[in-house]
Write a protein that holds these residues in place. Structure first.
Motif, PDB file in Angstrom:
ATOM      1  N   LEU A 311       0.851  -1.523   0.188  1.00  0.00           N
ATOM      2  CA  LEU A 311      -0.249  -0.340  -0.043  1.00  0.00           C
ATOM      3  C   LEU A 311       0.705   1.469  -0.229  1.00  0.00           C
ATOM      4  O   LEU A 311       0.617   1.978  -0.736  1.00  0.00           O
ATOM      5  CB  LEU A 311      -0.695  -0.436   0.913  1.00  0.00           C
ATOM      6  N   GLY A 312       1.516   1.445   0.717  1.00  0.00           N
ATOM      7  CA  GLY A 312       2.647   2.463   0.665  1.00  0.00           C
ATOM      8  C   GLY A 312       3.851   3.285  -0.160  1.00  0.00           C
ATOM      9  O   GLY A 312       4.016   3.484  -0.758  1.00  0.00           O
ATOM     10  N   GLU A 313       3.528   1.789  -0.975  1.00  0.00           N
ATOM     11  CA  GLU A 313       4.430   2.029  -2.300  1.00  0.00           C
ATOM     12  C   GLU A 313       3.376   2.455  -3.511  1.00  0.00           C
ATOM     13  O   GLU A 313       3.963   3.435  -4.410  1.00  0.00           O
ATOM     14  CB  GLU A 313       5.077   0.457  -2.960  1.00  0.00           C
ATOM     15  N   LEU A 314       2.211   1.648  -3.811  1.00  0.00           N
ATOM     16  CA  LEU A 314       1.239   2.190  -3.882  1.00  0.00           C
ATOM     17  C   LEU A 314       1.344   4.409  -3.674  1.00  0.00           C
ATOM     18  O   LEU A 314       1.042   5.057  -4.632  1.00  0.00           O
ATOM     19  CB  LEU A 314      -0.332   2.043  -4.014  1.00  0.00           C
ATOM     20  N   MET A 315       0.906   4.605  -2.458  1.00  0.00           N
ATOM     21  CA  MET A 315       0.851   6.167  -1.700  1.00  0.00           C
ATOM     22  C   MET A 315       2.376   6.555  -2.826  1.00  0.00           C
ATOM     23  O   MET A 315       2.169   7.573  -3.482  1.00  0.00           O
ATOM     24  CB  MET A 315       1.060   6.244  -0.524  1.00  0.00           C
ATOM     25  N   TYR A 316       3.645   6.014  -3.122  1.00  0.00           N
ATOM     26  CA  TYR A 316       4.725   6.947  -3.624  1.00  0.00           C
ATOM     27  C   TYR A 316       4.205   7.145  -4.676  1.00  0.00           C
ATOM     28  O   TYR A 316       4.685   7.457  -5.396  1.00  0.00           O
ATOM     29  CB  TYR A 316       6.507   6.142  -3.198  1.00  0.00           C
ATOM     30  N   ALA A 317       3.574   6.020  -5.198  1.00  0.00           N
ATOM     31  CA  ALA A 317       3.310   6.272  -6.958  1.00  0.00           C
ATOM     32  C   ALA A 317       2.458   7.260  -6.915  1.00  0.00           C
ATOM     33  O   ALA A 317       3.127   8.244  -8.181  1.00  0.00           O
ATOM     34  CB  ALA A 317       3.462   4.424  -7.640  1.00  0.00           C
ATOM     35  N   SER A 318       2.266   7.067  -6.029  1.00  0.00           N
ATOM     36  CA  SER A 318       0.274   8.294  -6.694  1.00  0.00           C
ATOM     37  C   SER A 318       1.152   9.584  -6.342  1.00  0.00           C
ATOM     38  O   SER A 318       0.668  10.076  -7.727  1.00  0.00           O
ATOM     39  CB  SER A 318      -0.195   7.913  -5.412  1.00  0.00           C
ATOM     40  N   VAL A 337       6.918  14.997   1.915  1.00  0.00           N
ATOM     41  CA  VAL A 337       6.823  13.391   1.282  1.00  0.00           C
ATOM     42  C   VAL A 337       8.202  12.158   1.379  1.00  0.00           C
ATOM     43  O   VAL A 337       8.371  11.561   1.291  1.00  0.00           O
ATOM     44  CB  VAL A 337       6.374  13.059  -0.116  1.00  0.00           C
ATOM     45  N   GLU A 338       8.833  12.900   1.016  1.00  0.00           N
ATOM     46  CA  GLU A 338      11.105  12.909   0.947  1.00  0.00           C
ATOM     47  C   GLU A 338      11.040  13.095   2.555  1.00  0.00           C
ATOM     48  O   GLU A 338      11.630  11.471   2.618  1.00  0.00           O
ATOM     49  CB  GLU A 338      11.216  14.037   0.347  1.00  0.00           C
ATOM     50  N   LEU A 339      10.556  13.275   3.632  1.00  0.00           N
ATOM     51  CA  LEU A 339      11.174  13.312   4.298  1.00  0.00           C
ATOM     52  C   LEU A 339      10.515  12.055   5.013  1.00  0.00           C
ATOM     53  O   LEU A 339      10.852  10.973   6.199  1.00  0.00           O
ATOM     54  CB  LEU A 339      10.260  14.884   5.640  1.00  0.00           C
ATOM     55  N   ALA A 340       9.431  11.339   4.904  1.00  0.00           N
ATOM     56  CA  ALA A 340       8.882  10.190   5.076  1.00  0.00           C
ATOM     57  C   ALA A 340       9.740   9.172   4.568  1.00  0.00           C
ATOM     58  O   ALA A 340       9.793   7.888   5.225  1.00  0.00           O
ATOM     59  CB  ALA A 340       7.091  10.603   4.873  1.00  0.00           C
ATOM     60  N   ARG A 341       9.896   9.608   3.093  1.00  0.00           N
ATOM     61  CA  ARG A 341      10.437   9.052   2.698  1.00  0.00           C
ATOM     62  C   ARG A 341      11.569   8.161   2.938  1.00  0.00           C
ATOM     63  O   ARG A 341      12.176   7.061   3.267  1.00  0.00           O
ATOM     64  CB  ARG A 341      10.840   8.749   1.232  1.00  0.00           C
ATOM     65  N   GLY A 342      12.811   9.447   3.944  1.00  0.00           N
ATOM     66  CA  GLY A 342      14.045   8.742   4.218  1.00  0.00           C
ATOM     67  C   GLY A 342      13.814   8.224   5.527  1.00  0.00           C
ATOM     68  O   GLY A 342      14.242   7.839   5.834  1.00  0.00           O
ATOM     69  N   ILE A 343      12.698   8.362   5.992  1.00  0.00           N
ATOM     70  CA  ILE A 343      12.242   7.574   7.585  1.00  0.00           C
ATOM     71  C   ILE A 343      12.206   6.151   7.060  1.00  0.00           C
ATOM     72  O   ILE A 343      13.328   5.550   7.924  1.00  0.00           O
ATOM     73  CB  ILE A 343      11.528   8.023   8.386  1.00  0.00           C
ATOM     74  N   GLY A 344      11.249   6.071   6.486  1.00  0.00           N
ATOM     75  CA  GLY A 344      11.821   4.659   5.650  1.00  0.00           C
ATOM     76  C   GLY A 344      10.815   3.647   6.324  1.00  0.00           C
ATOM     77  O   GLY A 344      10.576   3.749   7.561  1.00  0.00           O
ATOM     78  N   ARG A 353       2.361  10.558   0.322  1.00  0.00           N
ATOM     79  CA  ARG A 353       2.502  11.080  -0.813  1.00  0.00           C
ATOM     80  C   ARG A 353       0.965  12.539  -0.494  1.00  0.00           C
ATOM     81  O   ARG A 353       0.190  12.646   1.162  1.00  0.00           O
ATOM     82  CB  ARG A 353       0.803  10.648  -1.923  1.00  0.00           C
ATOM     83  N   MET A 354       0.845  12.975  -1.551  1.00  0.00           N
ATOM     84  CA  MET A 354      -0.048  14.444  -1.449  1.00  0.00           C
ATOM     85  C   MET A 354      -1.938  14.111  -0.912  1.00  0.00           C
ATOM     86  O   MET A 354      -1.907  13.500  -1.999  1.00  0.00           O
ATOM     87  CB  MET A 354       0.271  15.707  -1.802  1.00  0.00           C
ATOM     88  N   THR A 355      -2.190  14.581  -0.619  1.00  0.00           N
ATOM     89  CA  THR A 355      -3.922  14.902  -0.662  1.00  0.00           C
ATOM     90  C   THR A 355      -4.345  15.479  -0.775  1.00  0.00           C
ATOM     91  O   THR A 355      -4.355  17.286  -0.578  1.00  0.00           O
ATOM     92  CB  THR A 355      -4.437  13.774   1.169  1.00  0.00           C
ATOM     93  N   GLY A 356      -5.646  15.610  -1.384  1.00  0.00           N
ATOM     94  CA  GLY A 356      -6.054  17.247  -2.036  1.00  0.00           C
ATOM     95  C   GLY A 356      -6.547  17.383  -2.958  1.00  0.00           C
ATOM     96  O   GLY A 356      -5.721  16.552  -3.837  1.00  0.00           O
ATOM     97  N   GLY A 357      -6.931  18.412  -3.237  1.00  0.00           N
ATOM     98  CA  GLY A 357      -6.521  18.896  -4.834  1.00  0.00           C
ATOM     99  C   GLY A 357      -5.445  19.521  -4.805  1.00  0.00           C
ATOM    100  O   GLY A 357      -4.534  19.588  -5.905  1.00  0.00           O
ATOM    101  N   GLY A 358      -3.830  19.597  -4.025  1.00  0.00           N
ATOM    102  CA  GLY A 358      -2.342  19.980  -4.802  1.00  0.00           C
ATOM    103  C   GLY A 358      -2.084  21.904  -3.969  1.00  0.00           C
ATOM    104  O   GLY A 358      -2.721  22.315  -4.385  1.00  0.00           O
ATOM    105  N   PHE A 359      -1.041  22.175  -4.398  1.00  0.00           N
ATOM    106  CA  PHE A 359      -0.558  23.452  -4.766  1.00  0.00           C
ATOM    107  C   PHE A 359      -0.290  23.799  -3.223  1.00  0.00           C
ATOM    108  O   PHE A 359      -0.315  24.718  -2.987  1.00  0.00           O
ATOM    109  CB  PHE A 359      -1.353  24.331  -5.380  1.00  0.00           C
ATOM    110  N   GLY A 360       0.006  22.569  -2.402  1.00  0.00           N
ATOM    111  CA  GLY A 360      -0.363  23.096  -0.699  1.00  0.00           C
ATOM    112  C   GLY A 360      -1.482  22.407  -0.406  1.00  0.00           C
ATOM    113  O   GLY A 360      -1.630  21.663  -1.011  1.00  0.00           O
TER     114      GLY A 360
END
Length: 407
Positions: A311-318, A337-344, A353-360
């Motif tokens: 599931l986590g890999e799908l979130m990163y791909a999204s 997202v990269e900070l979370a990925r760095g913890i691993g 992943r980002m969620t919502g409409g984006g741009f913040g």
């Protein structure tokens, strides 16, 4: 009411309701007669495909808009007098002459659109029997964070009107009424996910929503060992030229060129075979839509089988697709997202992943429950160090949808 049964003060919305009750009583010298609440939402996966006949996998969150109300003393003027606690602003809606849509919208316009839709639904005669009312609302859904604060306000308003009028709407009918209010009164051509999440939310379950058929399947979520962490970047970049509407138009144009009735009919191989008929931008948007529909279906299977790493890999791909193909991310969301990925995985993080409409707005992160505090502290510290901005983080379980509060 045809909505989840009433809840009491000792619920996730309890503190908010207690404050609101005290504020209402202090201002109006009487307690509210009605209190309703509707939640915001976070989408685990399935972004920008609710208006493209895709699947989405949101959950209602333990953050709510609560509205307290009581009949006004005296029947004139025949208005709903409304106060926003968060904004410290007041406005009113004329119950005999409802407002016309106008842009840019105000918070009262979102509510006015629901009032107008409700009048159309029950008829002018019955609507005219509503009493003049004092309303006060307070929200702990972050505004501008991509957690659907506007949908929560709309759904709470519709739920209040159900109670006051004694009218029972179908749950899907209520959600669609609120979606139409956002279309007509806020000028946002949103899909159905936000309002459906706020109406249909269930505790301990994600909502798998088929945005083509509007069918819902609740996906049980065993939250004992895994948590959902929501991180508000506390940035919201202004969208010049209506980026949301622009993305929707680009998808519509691409689908027309592909000569398909629905994005559900478009396979990856079909898209690649017709790539030359699309502009580069249309192809990128289409690739996101087609791949995100597939990812969301796989995500539901992963939740049901407890495959958190998958599931986590799908979130990163999204997130990668939203960043590069749909181009709705921003540097602050990418950093989170990269900070979370760095913890691993070693640090208990499965995906983000980002969620919502984006741009913040916000990111959503799946992680081990026992690591929530440690991960939150690390992300908050590093985000502040690298961006200069304070992030706001909170964990949430899937929450109850719109409901009446037992006073």
């Amino acid at each position: 009411m045809n909505s989840p049964e009433a809840s009491s003060y000792d619920s996730p919305v309890g503190d908010l309701v207690q404050r609101l009750t005290q504020s209402f009583t202090s201002e109006h010298s009487r307690p509210p007669k009605w209190i309703v609440a509707a939640p915001g939402r976070v989408n685990l996966i399935g972004e920008h495909i609710d208006y493209n006949d895709g699947f989405v996998l949101p959950m209602a969150i333990e953050r709510y808009v609560a509205i307290a109300a009581a009949p006004r003393n005296g029947s004139h003027p025949h208005v709903a007098s409304i106060r926003s606690v968060n904004l410290n602003e007041s406005d009113q809606i004329d119950l005999d002459l409802l407002p016309e849509p106008k842009l840019p919208p105000t918070w009262c316009a979102y509510m006015g659109g629901v009032f107008a839709g409700f009048r159309d639904r029950i008829g002018a005669e019955k609507f005219g029997q509503l009493p003049a009312m004092d309303l006060m609302f307070e929200s702990n859904v972050p505004i501008g964070g991509g957690l659907s604060s506007s949908a929560a306000l709309e759904v709470a308003t519709a739920t209040l009107l159900e109670v006051v009028s004694g009218t029972t709407l179908g749950l899907d009918e209520k959600a669609l009424l609120c979606q139409k209010a956002e279309h007509d009164y806020a000028g946002v051509p949103c899909g159905i996910m936000d309002q459906f999440s706020s109406v249909f939310g269930q505790e301990n379950a994600f909502m798998m929503l088929d945005c083509q058929s509007q069918q819902i399947r609740h996906v049980p979520f065993d939250s004992n060992g895994v948590s959902v962490l929501i991180t508000n970047s506390n940035v919201k970049h202004e969208l010049s030229g209506g980026e949301y509407a622009q993305r929707r138009a680009q998808c519509d144009s691409a689908l027309k060129k592909l000569a398909a009735a629905s994005w559900r009919d478009v396979t990856p191989s079909m898209l690649d075979s017709k790539k030359q008929s699309l502009t580069d931008v249309e192809y990128s948007r289409a690739r996101h839509v087609v791949s995100e529909i597939e990812r969301t279906q796989k995500a539901a299977v992963a939740i049901e089988s407890g495959q958190w790493q998958a599931l986590g890999e799908l979130m990163y791909a999204s997130h990668h697709s939203l960043q590069h193909d749909y181009e709705v991310s921003c540097c602050e969301l990418d950093l989170l997202v990269e900070l979370a990925r760095g913890i691993g995985l070693a640090g208990g993080v499965y995906g983000s992943r980002m969620t919502g409409g984006g741009f913040g707005g916000c990111t959503v992160t799946l992680l081990d429950s026992e690591k929530v505090v440690e991960v939150s502290n690390h992300i908050q510290k590093q985000y502040k160090k690298q961006s200069g901005i304070d992030a706001h983080l909170f964990a949430s379980l899937p929450a109850k949808g719109a409901h009446l509060i037992s006073c």
